[in-house]
Enzyme design. Structure first.
Site, mmCIF file in Angstrom:
data_model
loop_
_atom_site.group_PDB
_atom_site.id
_atom_site.type_symbol
_atom_site.label_atom_id
_atom_site.label_comp_id
_atom_site.label_asym_id
_atom_site.label_seq_id
_atom_site.Cartn_x
_atom_site.Cartn_y
_atom_site.Cartn_z
ATOM 1 N N PRO A 2 85.297 -37.142 146.564
ATOM 2 C CA PRO A 2 86.569 -37.420 145.886
ATOM 3 C C PRO A 2 87.373 -38.466 146.669
ATOM 4 O O PRO A 2 87.598 -38.311 147.863
ATOM 5 C CB PRO A 2 87.284 -36.070 145.895
ATOM 6 C CG PRO A 2 86.227 -35.057 146.164
ATOM 7 C CD PRO A 2 85.185 -35.756 146.994
ATOM 8 N N GLU A 3 87.747 -39.512 145.989
ATOM 9 C CA GLU A 3 88.589 -40.540 146.604
ATOM 10 C C GLU A 3 90.025 -40.324 146.128
ATOM 11 O O GLU A 3 90.299 -39.420 145.363
ATOM 12 C CB GLU A 3 88.080 -41.933 146.207
ATOM 13 C CG GLU A 3 86.693 -42.255 146.743
ATOM 14 C CD GLU A 3 86.690 -42.499 148.256
ATOM 15 O OE1 GLU A 3 87.764 -42.674 148.847
ATOM 16 O OE2 GLU A 3 85.597 -42.477 148.841
#
Ligand SMILES: [Zn+2]
Length: 272
Positions: A2-3
């Site tokens: 997850p960014e």
């Protein structure tokens, strides 16, 4: 992994379901994730009302009067609001039970356990959040800011842009895309990029991150939206992951190499 856009998408998805809700219980199915879960989480959260869900860099904070639960999704973590009766599967490590009239839980799932659940007392700043640079979508981040901080720096501009002390949340994908859009070689020394080109770069970072948030986040794998749907989608990436393919701008082959141990793709013709 997850960014920032996935974390912000998660925050926006969770907020309407958890803000204002009272926590009735905390279930910890293991004592640790990446780090031990502090005892305050189970001792102090029950009975508290979640005042807001905040994001700082890639951390989420559930703010209550007793303190804040500090969460990081790590490599593979996800947070979902589910009916309390939803069967627990492997890797569902934490449930925060919510009294919202419909018996629901905020469930933290993390197969690889690089995520964390920590505690921040009221008025304090957790050590993980100290020394962080500004948010990329805030007014504190811009071309003049990057220009001022980069003078005299010999590190490649891509490494500089991915330094969390400079600006948070610009991961490998977004750094590569922003540098492509701004026409700046990722190998160029940070101190050798002009003010005008940093203005282009900062604008590209903001545009790309805002676009990704709008689209619901992009990632390589493993990410699950708060509503249970896979959150990844085809962001139209110009450079990242396209080494050897034709440059979308000039048609010459994109080059791939490691910079600071991270795979990087760029066009030696369009990016100087
Ligand atoms: Zn090109």
């Amino acid at each position: 992994m997850p960014e920032l856009p996935e974390v912000e998408t998660t925050r926006r998805g969770l907020a309407p379901h958890v803000e204002g809700r009272r926590i009735t219980g905390v279930v910890l199915r293991r004592p640790d994730l990446r780090w031990p879960i502090p005892r305050e989480v189970a001792e102090l959260l029950p009975g508290q009302r979640i005042e807001q869900v905040r994001r700082r860099a890639k951390y989420l904070l559930l703010d209550t009067q007793a303190g804040s639960a500090l969460l990081h999704l790590g490599m593979s973590g996800s947070l979902r609001v589910l009916p309390a009766a939803t069967p627990v599967k492997a890797h569902d490590h934490v449930d925060i039970e919510l009294d919202d009239g419909s018996r629901r839980v905020l469930r933290f799932t993390d197969p690889r356990r690089f995520g964390c659940l920590l505690w921040q007392p009221p008025g304090a700043t957790h050590e993980l959040l100290r020394d962080l640079g500004p948010e990329p979508l805030s007014d504190a981040f811009g071309g003049d800011y990057l220009f001022a901080l980069s003078r005299g720096r010999k590190a490649p501009v891509k490494t500089f842009l991915m330094d969390q002390k400079i600006v948070v949340g610009v991961g490998n994908i977004y750094a590569a895309e922003a540098l492509f859009e701004a026409g700046i070689s990722p190998l160029r020394a940070a101190g050798k990029v002009s003010r005008d080109r940093y203005a282009l770069l900062a604008a590209a970072v903001k545009r790309i991150l805002a676009y990704a948030i709008e689209r619901g986040g992009t990632t390589l794998r493993d990410y699950i939206n708060p509503d249970g749907q896979p959150g990844y989608f085809e962001l139209e990436l110009s450079a990242y992951g396209r080494g050897g393919e034709p440059c979308p701008r000039c048609g010459r082959a994109l080059k791939q190499a490691a910079i600071g141990q991270r795979a990087t793709v760029w066009c030696p013709h369009c990016q100087k």
